[in-house]
Design a protein around this motif. Structure first.
Motif, short mmCIF file in Angstrom:
data_model
loop_
_atom_site.label_atom_id
_atom_site.label_comp_id
_atom_site.label_asym_id
_atom_site.label_seq_id
_atom_site.Cartn_x
_atom_site.Cartn_y
_atom_site.Cartn_z
N ALA A 58 0.84 -1.19 0.00
CA ALA A 58 0.00 0.00 0.00
C ALA A 58 0.88 1.24 0.00
O ALA A 58 2.09 1.15 0.19
CB ALA A 58 -0.90 0.02 1.24
N VAL A 59 0.23 2.37 -0.20
CA VAL A 59 0.88 3.64 0.07
C VAL A 59 0.60 3.98 1.53
O VAL A 59 -0.56 3.98 1.95
CB VAL A 59 0.37 4.77 -0.84
N TYR A 60 1.66 4.21 2.28
CA TYR A 60 1.53 4.51 3.70
C TYR A 60 1.63 6.01 3.91
O TYR A 60 2.58 6.65 3.44
CB TYR A 60 2.60 3.77 4.49
N TYR A 61 0.65 6.55 4.64
CA TYR A 61 0.58 7.98 4.87
C TYR A 61 0.74 8.28 6.36
O TYR A 61 0.17 7.61 7.21
CB TYR A 61 -0.78 8.53 4.43
N CYS A 62 1.48 9.33 6.63
CA CYS A 62 1.63 9.84 7.98
C CYS A 62 0.56 10.91 8.20
O CYS A 62 0.24 11.68 7.28
CB CYS A 62 3.03 10.44 8.14
N LYS A 63 0.05 10.96 9.42
CA LYS A 63 -0.94 11.98 9.76
C LYS A 63 -0.58 12.61 11.09
O LYS A 63 -0.24 11.93 12.04
CB LYS A 63 -2.34 11.39 9.85
N ALA A 64 -0.70 13.94 11.14
CA ALA A 64 -0.54 14.68 12.39
C ALA A 64 -1.92 15.17 12.80
O ALA A 64 -2.58 15.87 12.03
CB ALA A 64 0.41 15.85 12.21
N VAL A 65 -2.34 14.79 13.98
CA VAL A 65 -3.65 15.19 14.50
C VAL A 65 -3.50 16.51 15.22
O VAL A 65 -2.77 16.61 16.22
CB VAL A 65 -4.22 14.13 15.46
N VAL A 66 -4.17 17.52 14.68
CA VAL A 66 -4.18 18.86 15.28
C VAL A 66 -5.65 19.21 15.45
O VAL A 66 -6.28 19.69 14.50
CB VAL A 66 -3.45 19.88 14.38
N PRO A 67 -6.21 18.91 16.61
CA PRO A 67 -7.65 19.11 16.79
C PRO A 67 -8.10 20.51 16.39
O PRO A 67 -7.42 21.49 16.73
CB PRO A 67 -7.84 18.88 18.29
N PRO A 68 -9.20 20.65 15.66
CA PRO A 68 -10.10 19.57 15.25
C PRO A 68 -9.80 18.98 13.88
O PRO A 68 -10.63 18.30 13.30
CB PRO A 68 -11.45 20.28 15.22
N TYR A 72 -3.26 16.87 9.41
CA TYR A 72 -2.43 17.10 8.24
C TYR A 72 -1.86 15.77 7.76
O TYR A 72 -1.55 14.90 8.57
CB TYR A 72 -1.28 18.06 8.57
N TRP A 73 -1.71 15.67 6.43
CA TRP A 73 -1.23 14.43 5.83
C TRP A 73 0.10 14.64 5.12
O TRP A 73 0.35 15.71 4.56
CB TRP A 73 -2.24 13.92 4.81
N GLY A 74 0.91 13.59 5.12
CA GLY A 74 2.09 13.59 4.29
C GLY A 74 1.74 13.14 2.89
O GLY A 74 0.58 12.84 2.59
#
Length: 115
Positions: A91-101, A104-106
């Motif tokens: 798969a394509v693996y994506y990083c995510k930063a959770v900044v409520p609410p 952001y995605w790589g």
């Protein structure tokens, strides 16, 4: 704004290992958690793992015992150690930063498990 750059993907044989990295920059202090998702061809993006600032971790059932998420706060980087890889992990693996609410995605990094 938070910027994320993933690296570490590639081609690996079944049973092999890879370590993905995701370096964050920008408004680092606003990040609550960081995590990984993946999207296989023809499928929806799915959750893999997350780790909060407080150290709490969570994994999808399909990767428990094989994948490990860690964070190096000094380097603003999150890692995903993937062991015992299977072809269905391609798969394509994506990083995510959770900044409520929101979050952001790589840009994603390709992982291919094949002999």
């Amino acid at each position: 704004q938070v910027q994320l750059v993933e690296s570490g993907g590639g081609l690996v044989q079944p049973g092999g290992s890879l370590r993905l990295s995701c370096a964050a920059s920008g408004r680092i202090g606003s990040i609550y958690a960081m995590g990984w998702y993946r999207q296989a061809p023809g499928k929806q993006r799915e959750y893999v793992a997350t780790k909060t600032n407080g150290g709490l971790t969570n994994y999808a059932d399909s990767v428990k015992g094989r994948f490990t998420i860690t964070r190096d706060n000094a380097k603003n980087t999150v890692y995903l150690q993937m062991n015992s890889l299977k072809p269905e992990n391609t798969a394509v693996y994506y990083c995510k930063a959770v900044v409520p609410p929101t979050g952001y995605w790589g840009q994603g990094t390709q992982v291919t498990v094949s002999s």
